[in-house]
Enzyme design. Structure first.
Site, PDB file in Angstrom:
ATOM      1  N   GLU A  36     -84.164   3.118  15.597  1.00 56.60           N
ATOM      2  CA  GLU A  36     -82.663   3.523  16.159  1.00 56.60           C
ATOM      3  C   GLU A  36     -82.865   4.879  17.043  1.00 56.60           C
ATOM      4  O   GLU A  36     -82.270   4.810  18.129  1.00 56.60           O
ATOM      5  CB  GLU A  36     -81.474   3.664  14.834  1.00 56.60           C
ATOM      6  N   THR A  42     -83.960   4.673  25.619  1.00 56.08           N
ATOM      7  CA  THR A  42     -85.129   3.886  25.766  1.00 56.08           C
ATOM      8  C   THR A  42     -85.212   2.475  25.644  1.00 56.08           C
ATOM      9  O   THR A  42     -84.528   2.009  24.994  1.00 56.08           O
ATOM     10  CB  THR A  42     -86.478   4.725  24.965  1.00 56.08           C
ATOM     11  N   TYR A 119     -72.931   6.485  15.795  1.00 57.40           N
ATOM     12  CA  TYR A 119     -73.571   5.144  16.116  1.00 57.40           C
ATOM     13  C   TYR A 119     -74.537   4.981  15.098  1.00 57.40           C
ATOM     14  O   TYR A 119     -74.877   3.819  14.359  1.00 57.40           O
ATOM     15  CB  TYR A 119     -73.959   5.098  17.437  1.00 57.40           C
ATOM     16  N   ASP A 137     -72.323   0.991  21.009  1.00 56.20           N
ATOM     17  CA  ASP A 137     -73.212   1.613  21.812  1.00 56.20           C
ATOM     18  C   ASP A 137     -72.915   0.838  23.260  1.00 56.20           C
ATOM     19  O   ASP A 137     -71.941   0.392  23.615  1.00 56.20           O
ATOM     20  CB  ASP A 137     -74.657   1.274  21.336  1.00 56.20           C
TER      21      ASP A 137
END
Ligand code: SF4
Length: 329
Positions: A36, A42, A119, A137
């Site tokens: 995560e 990325t 998150y 997200d």
């Protein structure tokens, strides 16, 4: 259409269509946590090989806690946003000190760790501990915006805030981790930012944007931001097969606290012949970097500088900016 039907449609699709990603095999809290953090900012393609190599070097939370910061940064090379790697190590030290080395299974305790926000805590607790915590997200925002026909910009904090009650409402009490991953998987593979594949979408019959032909308009486009141009002239100073490296200070705008090649002006050496040139992007900055040969500074080195054997400099130069320049040498 009911929430129950929406959940059933999406979970059925996810069970069949989910990608075989390394962090989905044996999703222990440690493995999920590392994935995560790596996946923030990325792509999956960039993370996958790095993730496997990182876990070979740091197979357990204890091994990460026992490492030095430089070792962790070296294994983070190429992923960028290096504060994530520093926070990972700091969090591992906290888990060892305060939680007997076991990643905490309580939301507030996870949230208190360095580098873990709402998150990430929700992702780790729902996926690794199967606890009912929602997450939001960028993928989830896009999917909700289209599914429920909600207008707003995905990076607008007020719009993001509206998503959390929706995520909470839809979260199933069983398999919350599968549900959270299914939402993100849909956003990543079907409900993509440009040209969503509505014809192949498992929840198209629930989707307001699809019904009203608003897929391309939701969420609303972000205001474009021009990158800030930055020019650097850096120096290649080599003596007796050793290269002079420079540790950038915590006050630098970019690549704080990381080793690099010295910028001219920071060290008493005059730039000479051009050796290489590259362009590189770092968080809204467009760098244009020249590497020039220079003769070594005389006398005692400043504390930020260090001679490093040429064959060892890749152990220090973790940013892909330097790796690109070295390839061009
Ligand atoms: Fe996204 Fe299209 Fe599916 Fe709606 S129907 S959720 S816009 S892929």
């Amino acid at each position: 259409m009911s929430d129950a039907l929406l959940r059933a449609d999406l979970l059925r699709w996810y069970a069949k269509a989910k990608r075989d990603l390394p962090w989905r095999r044996n999703p222990s809290p440690y493995r999920v946590w590392i994935s995560e953090i790596m996946l923030q900012q990325t792509t999956v393609a960039a993370v996958t090989p790095k993730y496997e190599a990182f876990l070979r070097r740091f197979p357990t939370l204890a091994s990460l806690a026992c490492s030095t910061e430089d070792e962790v940064l070296k294994h983070w090379a190429g992923l960028g946003y290096y504060s994530r790697a520093r926070n990972l190590r700091r969090a591992a030290l906290t888990v060892v000190a305060d939680h007997d080395g076991d990643f905490p299974s309580e939301f507030e305790a996870a949230l208190a760790l360095p580098g873990i926000g709402r998150y990430t805590a929700g992702a780790i607790l729902s996926i690794a501990f199967k606890k009912p915590h929602p997450l939001v997200d960028g993928n989830v925002i896009r999917v909700f915006s289209r599914l429920f026909g909600l207008k707003g910009r995905a990076k607008d904090p007020a719009f993001v805030k509206k998503m959390w009650p929706l995520a909470e409402r839809l979260l199933p009490r069983t398999k919350p981790g599968d549900w959270n991953q299914a939402l993100m998987e849909l956003g990543a593979t079907v409900c993509s930012p440009d040209s969503p594949s509505c014809g192949a979408c498992p929840v198209a019959r629930h989707c307001v944007a699809f019904r009203k032909d608003l897929q391309e308009e939701l969420p609303q486009p972000e205001a474009t931001r021009e990158p800030i141009p930055v020019r650097w002239t850096c120096l290649w100073i080599e003596k007796n097969r050793k290269v002079l490296l420079w540790r950038r200070s915590a006050k630098e705008r970019l690549l704080k606290n990381l080793w690099g090649l010295p910028e001219s002006g920071k060290i008493g050496a005059i730039p000479g012949r051009l050796l290489a040139r590259t362009a590189h992007a770092i968080t809204h900055h467009a760098l244009s970097v020249e590497l020039r040969e220079a003769a070594g500074p005389e006398g005692e080195l400043p504390t930020e500088a260090k001679w490093v054997p040429r064959e060892k400099i890749r152990d220090y130069l973790v940013s892909s900016l330097w790796l690109k320049l070295l390839e061009r040498l």
